[in-house]
Design an enzyme around this catalytic site. Structure first.
Site, PDB file in Angstrom:
ATOM      1  N   ARG A 240       0.847  -1.185   0.000  1.00  0.00           N
ATOM      2  CA  ARG A 240       0.000   0.000   0.000  1.00  0.00           C
ATOM      3  C   ARG A 240       0.883   1.236   0.000  1.00  0.00           C
ATOM      4  O   ARG A 240       1.866   1.311   0.769  1.00  0.00           O
ATOM      5  CB  ARG A 240      -0.916   0.030   1.229  1.00  0.00           C
ATOM      6  CG  ARG A 240      -2.047  -0.976   1.214  1.00  0.00           C
ATOM      7  CD  ARG A 240      -3.092  -0.666   0.131  1.00  0.00           C
ATOM      8  NE  ARG A 240      -4.180  -1.630   0.120  1.00  0.00           N
ATOM      9  CZ  ARG A 240      -4.246  -2.677  -0.704  1.00  0.00           C
ATOM     10  NH1 ARG A 240      -3.303  -2.913  -1.591  1.00  0.00           N
ATOM     11  NH2 ARG A 240      -5.294  -3.483  -0.668  1.00  0.00           N
ATOM     12  N   GLU A 269      -3.403   7.368  -5.199  1.00  0.00           N
ATOM     13  CA  GLU A 269      -3.424   6.657  -6.483  1.00  0.00           C
ATOM     14  C   GLU A 269      -4.507   7.270  -7.364  1.00  0.00           C
ATOM     15  O   GLU A 269      -5.658   7.329  -6.925  1.00  0.00           O
ATOM     16  CB  GLU A 269      -3.704   5.175  -6.267  1.00  0.00           C
ATOM     17  CG  GLU A 269      -2.533   4.493  -5.617  1.00  0.00           C
ATOM     18  CD  GLU A 269      -2.733   2.996  -5.449  1.00  0.00           C
ATOM     19  OE1 GLU A 269      -3.769   2.462  -5.885  1.00  0.00           O
ATOM     20  OE2 GLU A 269      -1.845   2.375  -4.868  1.00  0.00           O
ATOM     21  N   HIS A 288      -0.781  -0.048  -9.933  1.00  0.00           N
ATOM     22  CA  HIS A 288      -1.450  -0.997  -9.006  1.00  0.00           C
ATOM     23  C   HIS A 288      -1.994  -2.216  -9.770  1.00  0.00           C
ATOM     24  O   HIS A 288      -3.207  -2.475  -9.768  1.00  0.00           O
ATOM     25  CB  HIS A 288      -2.561  -0.282  -8.221  1.00  0.00           C
ATOM     26  CG  HIS A 288      -2.886  -0.961  -6.919  1.00  0.00           C
ATOM     27  ND1 HIS A 288      -3.287  -0.282  -5.793  1.00  0.00           N
ATOM     28  CD2 HIS A 288      -2.853  -2.271  -6.558  1.00  0.00           C
ATOM     29  CE1 HIS A 288      -3.503  -1.139  -4.805  1.00  0.00           C
ATOM     30  NE2 HIS A 288      -3.245  -2.357  -5.253  1.00  0.00           N
TER      31      HIS A 288
HETATM   32  C1  GLV Z   1      -4.783  -5.270  -4.115  1.00  0.00           C
HETATM   33  O1  GLV Z   1      -4.066  -4.365  -3.808  1.00  0.00           O
HETATM   34  C2  GLV Z   1      -5.356  -6.178  -3.170  1.00  0.00           C
HETATM   35  O2  GLV Z   1      -5.322  -5.913  -1.958  1.00  0.00           O
HETATM   36  O3  GLV Z   1      -5.880  -7.211  -3.610  1.00  0.00           O
END
Ligand code: GLV
Length: 331
Positions: A240, A269, A288
């Site tokens: 994160r 983000e 991401h």
């Molecule tokens: C993505 O970041 C997830 O937590 O699956």
């Protein structure tokens, strides 16, 4: 009124999950590529039994107060820092996530980012595109070796372990890890050593973050931590964005305090287009996408759908974040 539970799915997820949801529920699917605005989400919550949420849907206590009959929140992700889980539990709402099925895809991405930054792949690509490549350069584009180096894993859960295994088995790396829990398997199978964070930062060539985001981990890597790292170190973050103080990271990359960073997650983000990080050559930023493979997203969609349906029908969730809610679930 339909006998099927009424659910809202806050984005188009793979058909592998949507088909299950449509068959079992009276489903409304938000088809816009961007998340539903907060006021729209709140209005949808007024009369639904189940919600499929994404990381971009913030579900705090105030929002949950708009959801008088909500029985389940099924997050299409393994992480659930977008959800106030204690607030869900207090209201009798079950919460589900998608663990396990994205472990390999995420560990692959972490390794891909590690090697991309250590070997300056993206910088080299830009160099080629710019027309600056004139000849083979003995002193140009020098990166870091991988074989036999030390990987420091911050958060030795499923994904941290999968990355450590790749690094140790494939590249003969020494594994250090920092976690509140001991990981006996990592120690016996990979020879991993549990150390405190300052030791990990001091001794690792590559530092990869796999911790949950919570009040204890927010900003855990900042200016003081960068100073402890090797000047040749590479930071990888597939967990994160807010685990890292992004301004301190830009400073550390600019001043050569660390060699490079490779991120699949940022804070916020997407990052603002005037974020100084975006101007630096020694950072790789992916949007991401660590779990973004066809097979993984299909499996996530299936688990997500099964959690939703179980939640709406009062069954145990296959991947249940708050099983302690069981005795007081909404019916
Ligand atoms: C993505 O970041 C997830 O937590 O699956």
């Amino acid at each position: 009124m339909s006998a099927k539970g009424k659910v809202f799915v806050s984005r188009i997820i793979p058909e592998a999950g949507l088909a299950l949801i449509r068959a079992a529920c009276n489903a409304e699917i938000w088809e816009d590529p961007l998340p539903p605005p907060a006021d729209v989400l709140r209005s949808k919550l007024a009369d639904i039994d189940g919600l499929v949420s994404l990381l971009t849907d913030k579900l705090d206590a105030a929002v949950l107060d708009h959801a008088p009959r909500l029985k389940v929140v099924s997050n299409f992700a393994v992480g659930f820092n977008n959800i106030d889980v204690p607030a869900c539990t207090a209201r009798g709402i079950a919460v589900g996530n998608t663990p396990g099925v994205l472990t390999d895809a995420t560990a692959d991405m972490a390794f891909c980012l590690l090697i991309a930054a250590a070997r300056r792949v993206v910088e080299g690509h830009q160099y080629t595109l710019s027309g600056a490549w004139k000849t083979w350069e003995p002193l140009g584009h020098l990166g870091q070796d991988l074989a036999g180096r030390t990987i420091g894993i911050v958060g030795m859960g499923r994904i941290g372990y999968a990355l450590a295994r790749r690094c140790q088995r494939g590249w003969d790396m020494k594994v250090l890890y920092h976690d509140v829990y001991k990981n006996a398997n990592a120690e016996s199978e990979l020879g991993a050593k549990q150390v405190d964070l300052p030791t990990l930062l001091r001794e690792s060539d590559f530092v990869s973050l796999h911790a949950d985001l919570n009040d204890a981990t927010r900003g855990m890597i900042g200016a003081a931590q960068f100073k402890r790292m090797k000047r040749s170190a590479v930071l990888i973050n597939t967990a994160r964005g807010p685990l890292v103080d992004q301004k301190a990271l830009a400073d550390a990359l600019k001043s050569g305090t660390i060699f490079a960073a490779s991120l699949d997650v940022t804070d916020p983000e997407p990052p603002s287009m005037d974020d100084p990080l975006l101007k630096l050559p020694n950072v790789v930023i992916a949007p991401h996408i660590a779990s973004a493979t066809v097979e993984t997203r299909n499996r996530m969609a299936e688990i997500c759908a099964k959690n939703l349906i179980a939640g709406v029908t009062g069954q145990p969730l296959p991947a249940w974040v708050n099983p302690e809610v069981a005795p007081k679930r909404r019916t």
